[in-house]
Design a protein around this motif. Structure first.
Motif, PDB file in Angstrom:
ATOM      1  N   ILE A  57       0.838  -1.209   0.000  1.00 57.28           N
ATOM      2  CA  ILE A  57       0.000   0.000   0.000  1.00 57.28           C
ATOM      3  C   ILE A  57       0.866   1.250   0.000  1.00 57.28           C
ATOM      4  CG2 ILE A  57      -1.772   1.259   1.333  1.00 57.28           C
ATOM      5  CD1 ILE A  57      -2.454  -1.442   2.638  1.00 57.28           C
ATOM      6  N   ALA A  58       0.421   2.248  -0.740  1.00 62.93           N
ATOM      7  CA  ALA A  58       1.055   3.573  -0.684  1.00 62.93           C
ATOM      8  C   ALA A  58       0.081   4.508   0.027  1.00 62.93           C
ATOM      9  CB  ALA A  58       1.354   4.088  -2.088  1.00 62.93           C
ATOM     10  N   VAL A  59       0.558   5.157   1.085  1.00 62.36           N
ATOM     11  CA  VAL A  59      -0.280   6.118   1.811  1.00 62.36           C
ATOM     12  C   VAL A  59       0.295   7.514   1.572  1.00 62.36           C
ATOM     13  CG1 VAL A  59      -1.253   6.802   4.042  1.00 62.36           C
ATOM     14  CG2 VAL A  59      -0.866   4.379   3.542  1.00 62.36           C
ATOM     15  N   TYR A  60      -0.496   8.354   0.895  1.00 62.60           N
ATOM     16  CA  TYR A  60      -0.101   9.721   0.538  1.00 62.60           C
ATOM     17  C   TYR A  60      -0.784  10.659   1.523  1.00 62.60           C
ATOM     18  CZ  TYR A  60       0.220  13.960  -2.475  1.00 62.60           C
ATOM     19  OH  TYR A  60       0.449  15.214  -2.975  1.00 62.60           O
ATOM     20  N   ASP A  61       0.013  11.305   2.378  1.00 63.34           N
ATOM     21  CA  ASP A  61      -0.541  12.132   3.471  1.00 63.34           C
ATOM     22  C   ASP A  61      -0.076  13.580   3.324  1.00 63.34           C
ATOM     23  OD1 ASP A  61      -1.260  13.365   5.849  1.00 63.34           O
ATOM     24  OD2 ASP A  61      -0.592  11.730   7.140  1.00 63.34           O
ATOM     25  N   LEU A  62      -0.998  14.432   2.892  1.00 60.89           N
ATOM     26  CA  LEU A  62      -0.694  15.855   2.721  1.00 60.89           C
ATOM     27  C   LEU A  62      -1.595  16.665   3.659  1.00 60.89           C
ATOM     28  CD1 LEU A  62       0.967  17.962   1.127  1.00 60.89           C
ATOM     29  CD2 LEU A  62      -0.894  18.041  -0.537  1.00 60.89           C
ATOM     30  N   GLY A  63      -0.979  17.120   4.757  1.00 63.53           N
ATOM     31  CA  GLY A  63      -1.732  17.879   5.755  1.00 63.53           C
ATOM     32  C   GLY A  63      -1.546  19.371   5.584  1.00 63.53           C
ATOM     33  N   GLY A  64      -1.814  20.107   6.649  1.00 61.34           N
ATOM     34  CA  GLY A  64      -1.685  21.562   6.607  1.00 61.34           C
ATOM     35  C   GLY A  64      -0.234  22.007   6.553  1.00 61.34           C
ATOM     36  N   GLY A  65       0.619  21.304   7.318  1.00 62.31           N
ATOM     37  CA  GLY A  65       2.006  21.750   7.405  1.00 62.31           C
ATOM     38  C   GLY A  65       3.035  20.722   7.023  1.00 62.31           C
ATOM     39  N   THR A  66       2.606  19.461   6.843  1.00 58.62           N
ATOM     40  CA  THR A  66       3.586  18.410   6.567  1.00 58.62           C
ATOM     41  C   THR A  66       3.105  17.492   5.446  1.00 58.62           C
ATOM     42  OG1 THR A  66       2.591  16.926   8.196  1.00 58.62           O
ATOM     43  CG2 THR A  66       4.377  18.340   8.964  1.00 58.62           C
ATOM     44  N   PHE A  67       4.068  16.870   4.762  1.00 58.07           N
ATOM     45  CA  PHE A  67       3.746  15.862   3.750  1.00 58.07           C
ATOM     46  C   PHE A  67       4.618  14.639   3.965  1.00 58.07           C
ATOM     47  CE2 PHE A  67       5.234  13.729  -0.113  1.00 58.07           C
ATOM     48  CZ  PHE A  67       4.047  13.105  -0.453  1.00 58.07           C
ATOM     49  N   ASP A  68       4.003  13.462   3.861  1.00 56.68           N
ATOM     50  CA  ASP A  68       4.819  12.258   3.785  1.00 56.68           C
ATOM     51  C   ASP A  68       4.085  11.178   3.006  1.00 56.68           C
ATOM     52  OD1 ASP A  68       3.609  10.314   6.071  1.00 56.68           O
ATOM     53  OD2 ASP A  68       3.678  12.363   6.837  1.00 56.68           O
ATOM     54  N   VAL A  69       4.879  10.337   2.386  1.00 55.60           N
ATOM     55  CA  VAL A  69       4.344   9.171   1.687  1.00 55.60           C
ATOM     56  C   VAL A  69       5.011   7.948   2.295  1.00 55.60           C
ATOM     57  CG1 VAL A  69       6.050   9.396  -0.175  1.00 55.60           C
ATOM     58  CG2 VAL A  69       3.985   8.040  -0.550  1.00 55.60           C
ATOM     59  N   SER A  70       4.216   6.918   2.567  1.00 52.66           N
ATOM     60  CA  SER A  70       4.759   5.690   3.150  1.00 52.66           C
ATOM     61  C   SER A  70       4.351   4.506   2.287  1.00 52.66           C
ATOM     62  CB  SER A  70       4.217   5.483   4.570  1.00 52.66           C
ATOM     63  OG  SER A  70       4.563   6.576   5.378  1.00 52.66           O
ATOM     64  N   ILE A  71       5.297   3.613   2.084  1.00 54.22           N
ATOM     65  CA  ILE A  71       5.007   2.358   1.386  1.00 54.22           C
ATOM     66  C   ILE A  71       4.952   1.262   2.446  1.00 54.22           C
ATOM     67  CG2 ILE A  71       5.680   0.789  -0.464  1.00 54.22           C
ATOM     68  CD1 ILE A  71       5.223   3.668  -1.459  1.00 54.22           C
ATOM     69  N   LEU A  72       3.803   0.609   2.556  1.00 50.64           N
ATOM     70  CA  LEU A  72       3.603  -0.415   3.588  1.00 50.64           C
ATOM     71  C   LEU A  72       3.416  -1.782   2.957  1.00 50.64           C
ATOM     72  CD1 LEU A  72       0.840   1.299   5.804  1.00 50.64           C
ATOM     73  CD2 LEU A  72       3.294   1.536   6.028  1.00 50.64           C
ATOM     74  N   SER A  73       3.937  -2.788   3.637  1.00 55.02           N
ATOM     75  CA  SER A  73       3.674  -4.166   3.253  1.00 55.02           C
ATOM     76  C   SER A  73       2.819  -4.787   4.355  1.00 55.02           C
ATOM     77  CB  SER A  73       4.992  -4.926   3.120  1.00 55.02           C
ATOM     78  OG  SER A  73       4.754  -6.311   3.136  1.00 55.02           O
TER      79      SER A  73
END
Length: 620
Positions: free
Chosen positions: A206-222
């Motif tokens: 799974i790819a989780v694309y997280d774009l909030g108010g002040g931060t961004f991160d993308v995580s690849i999960l197995s």
């Protein structure tokens, strides 16, 4: 006759306790629980809204106001209104030095690796205390809405949070009167909210694309056998929806030919423009033109212009996705699901770019502001033992750590960590020429080791004699499936190594463990106050030592008056160190730091100048 309690909020039979899920966010925070229909639900207490702005304001009396009410003070009293505190959790000043202008409040700079402190209303606060204020507000809202005590919770953090940041989050929970059962990665929680990982036979990437108010991160999960593994994470802790707002503000400044010098002085006008830009960004998700007026300033922007303004920032996030895939050694075709998290993913252009990059429509059916909290509530339900289909791995019942300066407990493996597990931290010496280091291992939840259970003690000998702060000593804890703890200490520069095995839970009854946990919550406030006083003293004593040493070594570069004033500041700090007043110690530490900072720069300039001429000066 037996009395039966009815929960008026839900109409169900009253439970003794509910374990909640908390999303402690940079911009907004919220709390969720599992409702009587067995579904996760966010809490909207008395119509105040689901989202609690992560903003803390201190009034003239020093009382904390949190959330919506505090947000108004961002314009009227920015110096005493703290926002984005999550960015400072578990961070030293060096970590945030380049971003000081992002904050309107004073972050104390002591030019060391010490954790940051924030000054507001003449007092000094740690990010842990400020985060605890937000958590207290969430706890109060949950208790009011559910008519049930809320003492236990699962709290989420970004996947990239290090051990220090995770421990700071746990400490904030404890200070708020919450027993933090588990710290869960935000992408894991978001995946759980979509039911991903609940089926033990499911295997997905799974790819989780997280774009909030002040931060961004993308995580690849197995996900395999219900276990989430973070394969890679990438992003930018200073990129988010705030940048979209800023781009609109700059566009309006240019269009209206506003004087930037005047705007820099007028904090209230800048904040008003920023709030207007936020409204424009939201409106352009559903309409093609935004046209409002702020005083004499026309705030007009169309959707196409907005998308061209934010395109570079969105491209940055897509580049991060590509890097995360490379780090995980995967290609786009290996990704089975894409999950969107964070309010800024509501922007249609963002959603469109993510879909194009991954070649599939992302999951966005659940409100992206709420998805992490809902997943945390599901994790809380699993920990409560209400989901018989999910196997809970063994966990460690009490935290494990070592004694640090001033008799403080530094936790290395937090309680409820899955077994087997390993964790470590890096330490250094506090005295010049120190060649031995005593390592004392403790088990428990209190801030002072005196209140915890001592497990073992050994000495790392043969550390090369170096100035304080130079040796790098890794202390690693390995807890195996049989509950045997191996503690290893190694000095990285020389390779000197020592280790010991202990059995941490030996001889502890369930009642003893329970009492230790209850005590940690009961005495949380006084424990943290004591910890902060000890830390302030340790920091102050270190600065006195450094300042005196600096005068001895580099006094020739200072005037008589500068030496005299420095000594006065040192004496003022020495006097404060004798008092049990943490804020007074920090104030005097701050003053000495502020006064002496230019001296170090002066010596450096002389050194550089001498080196350019082919000369050298004494080194420390």
């Amino acid at each position: 006759m037996a009395k039966i309690s009815i929960n008026l909020a839900t109409g169900s039979l009253q439970k003794e306790e509910i374990i909640v899920g908390i999303d402690l966010g940079t911009t907004n925070s919220l709390v969720a629980f599992i409702n009587p229909d067995k579904n996760p639900q966010v809490i909207n207490d008395t119509g105040k809204g689901v989202l609690v702005p992560s903003v803390v304001h201190f009034n003239a009396q020093g009382d904390a106001i949190v959330g919506n009410e505090a947000k108004a003070f961002l314009i009227t009293d920015p110096a005493n209104t703290i926002f984005s505190v999550k960015r400072l959790l578990g961070r030293s000043y060096k970590d945030v030095a380049g971003h000081q202008d992002t904050f309107s409040y004073k972050i104390i700079d002591d030019e060391t690796e010490a954790l940051v402190k924030i000054r507001a209303g003449g007092k000094f606060y740690t990010p842990i205390e400020l985060s605890a204020q937000i958590l207290k507000e969430l706890k109060a809202r949950a208790e009011h809405a559910l008519k049930t005590p809320v003492n236990r919770a699962v709290i989420t953090v970004p996947a990239y949070f290090n051990d220090s940041q995770r421990q700071a989050t746990r400490d904030a929970g404890r200070l708020a009167g919450i027993d933090v059962l588990r710290i869960v990665n935000e992408p894991t929680a978001a995946s759980l909210a979509y039911g991903l990982g609940l089926d033990p036979n499911q295997q997905k990437t799974i790819a989780v694309y997280d774009l909030g108010g002040g931060t961004f991160d993308v995580s690849i999960l197995s996900i395999q056998n219900g276990i989430f593994e973070v394969l890679s994470t990438n992003g930018n802790t200073f990129l988010g929806g705030d940048d979209f707002d800023r781009a609109i503000v700059h566009y309006w400044i240019e269009k209206n030919r506003l004087d930037t010098h005047i705007l820099q002085e007028d904090n209230a006008l800048m904040q008003s423009l920023r709030l207007q830009a936020e409204a424009a960004k939201k409106a352009l998700s559903n309409q093609n033109l935004y046209n409002e007026k702020l005083g004499d300033i026309w705030c007009t922007i169309d959707k196409q212009t907005f998308e061209s303004l934010i395109a570079p920032k969105v491209t940055e996030t897509i580049d991060s996705c590509a890097q995360a895939l490379r780090d995980a050694r995967l290609s786009i075709t290996d990704i089975d699901e894409v999950v969107l998290v964070g309010g800024s993913t509501r922007t249609p252009y963002v959603k469109q770019q993510v879909a194009e990059f991954f070649g599939r429509e992302p999951h966005d059916q659940i409100n992206p502001d709420e998805v992490v909290a809902l997943g945390a509530a599901i994790q809380a339900d699993i920990l409560a033992g209400n989901r018989s289909d999910i196997l809970l791995l063994d966990v460690t019942p009490l935290s494990l750590g070592i004694e640090t300066m001033g008799g403080l407990m530094d936790i290395i493996i937090p309680r409820n960590a899955k077994v087997p597990t390993k964790a470590g931290r890096q330490y250094t010496t506090s005295v010049d020429g120190q060649v031995n280091m005593k390592i004392s291992v403790f088990q428990g939840e209190r801030d002072l080791v005196a209140e915890n259970r001592k497990l073992a003690e050994f000495e790392l000998k043969g550390i090369p004699a170096m100035p304080a702060g130079l040796p790098k000593i890794d202390i690693n804890f390995l807890l195996n499936a049989d509950g045997i703890l191996t503690v290893q200490a190694i000095e990285l520069r020389s390779g000197v190594k020592q280790e010991i095995d202990v059995k941490p839970s030996y001889g502890l009854t369930d009642e003893t463990v329970e009492k230790m946990l209850i005590d940690s919550i009961t005495y949380a406030k006084s424990d943290v106050a004591q910890r902060m006083l000890i830390e302030a003293r340790s920091e102050g004593e270190q600065l006195v030592y450094t300042a005196e040493r600096f005068i001895e070594k580099h006094g020739s570069y200072l005037s008589t008056e500068e030496i005299s004033k420095t000594r006065k500041h040192i004496e003022a700090l020495r006097t404060a160190l004798q008092q049990p007043e943490k804020d007074e110690i920090l104030k005097r530490t701050d003053e000495l730091n502020e006064y002496t900072r230019p001296f170090a720069e002066r010596v450096m300039d002389v050194a550089v100048s001498a080196a350019m001429k082919g000369k050298s000066i004494d080194r420390e």
